[in-house]
Design a protein around this motif. Structure first.
Motif, short mmCIF file in Angstrom:
data_model
loop_
_atom_site.label_atom_id
_atom_site.label_comp_id
_atom_site.label_asym_id
_atom_site.label_seq_id
_atom_site.Cartn_x
_atom_site.Cartn_y
_atom_site.Cartn_z
N CYS A 111 1.05 -1.20 -0.32
CA CYS A 111 -0.28 0.72 -0.06
C CYS A 111 0.91 1.09 0.70
CB CYS A 111 -1.20 0.33 1.70
SG CYS A 111 -1.93 -0.75 1.37
N GLU A 112 1.76 1.29 0.56
CA GLU A 112 2.77 2.44 0.65
C GLU A 112 3.72 2.74 -0.21
OE1 GLU A 112 3.70 2.16 5.30
OE2 GLU A 112 4.85 1.26 3.67
N GLU A 113 4.19 1.21 -1.17
CA GLU A 113 4.69 1.71 -2.52
C GLU A 113 3.99 2.31 -3.59
OE1 GLU A 113 6.34 -2.19 -2.85
OE2 GLU A 113 7.58 -1.77 -1.62
N ALA A 114 2.11 1.44 -3.38
CA ALA A 114 1.57 2.52 -4.42
C ALA A 114 0.70 3.87 -4.35
CB ALA A 114 0.03 1.15 -4.32
N ALA A 115 1.11 3.80 -2.79
CA ALA A 115 0.85 5.37 -2.53
C ALA A 115 1.72 6.64 -3.32
CB ALA A 115 0.39 5.49 -1.19
N LYS A 116 2.97 5.74 -2.81
CA LYS A 116 4.13 6.45 -2.88
C LYS A 116 4.51 6.96 -4.84
CE LYS A 116 7.49 5.76 0.80
NZ LYS A 116 8.05 4.78 0.75
N ALA A 117 4.09 6.08 -5.80
CA ALA A 117 3.80 6.36 -6.62
C ALA A 117 2.29 6.50 -7.39
CB ALA A 117 4.05 5.07 -7.37
N ASN A 118 1.57 6.93 -6.71
CA ASN A 118 0.35 7.56 -6.84
C ASN A 118 -0.17 7.09 -7.94
OD1 ASN A 118 -1.59 9.59 -6.46
ND2 ASN A 118 -1.77 10.57 -8.16
N ASP A 119 -0.29 4.93 -7.33
CA ASP A 119 -1.07 4.11 -8.93
C ASP A 119 -2.33 4.14 -8.03
OD1 ASP A 119 -1.16 1.78 -10.40
OD2 ASP A 119 1.26 1.81 -10.86
N GLN A 120 -3.07 4.32 -8.50
CA GLN A 120 -4.35 4.14 -7.89
C GLN A 120 -5.05 2.43 -8.03
OE1 GLN A 120 -7.80 6.98 -9.10
NE2 GLN A 120 -6.06 8.87 -8.94
N ASN A 121 -4.44 1.82 -9.39
CA ASN A 121 -4.63 1.13 -9.61
C ASN A 121 -4.43 -0.31 -9.05
OD1 ASN A 121 -6.96 1.72 -11.72
ND2 ASN A 121 -4.89 1.30 -13.36
N ALA A 122 -2.71 0.12 -8.14
CA ALA A 122 -1.63 -0.38 -8.07
C ALA A 122 -2.23 -0.63 -6.75
CB ALA A 122 -0.46 -0.08 -7.77
N TYR A 123 -3.02 0.76 -5.61
CA TYR A 123 -3.10 0.57 -4.68
C TYR A 123 -5.01 -0.18 -4.29
CZ TYR A 123 -3.52 2.36 -0.04
OH TYR A 123 -3.92 3.02 1.64
N ALA A 124 -5.48 0.08 -5.52
CA ALA A 124 -7.22 -0.60 -5.01
C ALA A 124 -6.67 -2.03 -4.89
CB ALA A 124 -7.51 -0.40 -6.45
N LYS A 125 -5.02 -2.54 -5.54
CA LYS A 125 -4.84 -4.01 -5.35
C LYS A 125 -5.04 -4.34 -3.66
CE LYS A 125 -4.33 -5.49 -10.65
NZ LYS A 125 -3.61 -5.51 -11.69
N ALA A 126 -3.35 -3.21 -3.80
CA ALA A 126 -3.16 -3.77 -2.26
C ALA A 126 -3.85 -2.99 -1.09
CB ALA A 126 -2.26 -2.72 -2.22
N ASN A 127 -5.19 -2.38 -1.14
CA ASN A 127 -5.41 -2.61 -0.41
C ASN A 127 -6.55 -3.31 -0.35
OD1 ASN A 127 -7.56 -0.58 1.23
ND2 ASN A 127 -8.38 -1.30 -0.48
N LEU A 128 -6.95 -4.25 -1.48
CA LEU A 128 -8.11 -5.17 -0.96
C LEU A 128 -7.18 -6.20 -0.35
CD1 LEU A 128 -10.09 -5.42 -4.30
CD2 LEU A 128 -10.44 -4.80 -1.53
N ALA A 129 -5.44 -6.50 -0.52
CA ALA A 129 -5.02 -8.10 -0.36
C ALA A 129 -4.56 -7.64 1.32
CB ALA A 129 -3.80 -7.00 -0.61
N PHE A 130 -4.26 -5.84 1.66
CA PHE A 130 -3.88 -5.21 3.43
C PHE A 130 -5.06 -6.53 4.56
CE2 PHE A 130 -4.68 -2.71 6.84
CZ PHE A 130 -3.95 -2.66 7.78
N HIS A 131 -6.12 -5.40 3.46
CA HIS A 131 -7.26 -6.20 4.53
C HIS A 131 -7.99 -7.89 3.81
CE1 HIS A 131 -9.93 -2.29 4.92
NE2 HIS A 131 -9.31 -1.88 4.27
N ASP A 132 -7.31 -8.24 2.77
CA ASP A 132 -7.87 -9.40 3.57
C ASP A 132 -6.68 -10.60 3.99
OD1 ASP A 132 -8.64 -11.72 2.08
OD2 ASP A 132 -6.33 -12.53 1.25
#
Length: 215
Positions: A111-132
């Motif tokens: 999540c941190e890496e996707a946020a730094k890159a401002n990559d919304q698609n990557a963050y969406a996937k990372a977010n779901l994976a974090f919750h999972d």
């Protein structure tokens, strides 16, 4: 035929859950048949099934679309999801193991890496994976089933706030505080932080939908 339709249902359900298909997206029979290399018959069967379970809707002259929920429906869903996600955090804090802690930390790093890159698609996937990872750490299969059932309806909306300035960073900070509480075995704090995290997101959505409709 039924088996082919079942495969299509599962694939389309996952596309909706992941956000690859978003509210209002149109599903054309010919395009789906070509994508999956099948006739239109199992496509129609899959679409009917997804309409019946509320993930798709049909409109005159438009065919099947990913169902767009009302603001009230969205808030209702997020209220329930917030309670279930909070419960998952409580259980994760109570049943914490080194392996589960490492898995949650790895997903937070994504999540941190996707946020730094401002990559919304990557963050969406990372977010779901974090919750999972939190759900898995909770270790309650019935709870996981209930959350997964809801996810098909709310996940298409979870990524919508990511276009708001600073939202990826704010979401990551919220994740960090949630994980810190879990790792500290502070189950009540973890529950509270997760519920706030989910409801802040849910309450933003009607405003975002209004802005989308106004375009």
């Amino acid at each position: 035929m039924a088996r082919v339709a079942d495969q299509l249902i599962e694939t389309l359900r996952n596309d909706i859950r992941s956000g690859a298909l978003r509210p209002g997206d149109q599903l054309e029979e010919a395009a789906l048949a070509e994508r999956f290399g099948v006739s239109r018959t199992p496509v129609r069967e899959a679409v009917r099934s997804l309409v019946d379970c509320g993930l798709l809707e049909t409109k005159p002259r438009k065919g099947a679309l990913v169902r767009t929920l009302s603001a009230k429906e969205i808030i209702d869903l997020f209220e329930v999801a917030a309670e279930l996600e909070g419960m998952a955090c409580r259980l994760a804090a109570e049943r914490l193991t080194t392996q589960k802690a490492d898995a949650m930390q790895e997903r937070l790093t994504d999540c941190e890496e996707a946020a730094k890159a401002n990559d919304q698609n990557a963050y969406a996937k990372a977010n779901l994976a974090f919750h999972d990872a939190i759900h898995q750490a909770a270790g309650n299969n019935r709870l996981i089933e209930q959350i997964e059932q809801l996810s098909g309806h709310i996940n298409p909306y979870r990524a919508l706030p990511y276009g708001m300035r600073g939202r990826l960073q704010t979401s990551t900070e919220e994740h960090t505080r949630i994980l810190e509480a879990i790792l500290a075995n502070d189950r009540l704090r973890a529950d509270e932080l997760m519920r706030d995290h989910m409801m802040l997101q849910g309450q933003r959505l009607p405003l975002i939908l209004e802005a989308i409709e106004a375009k």
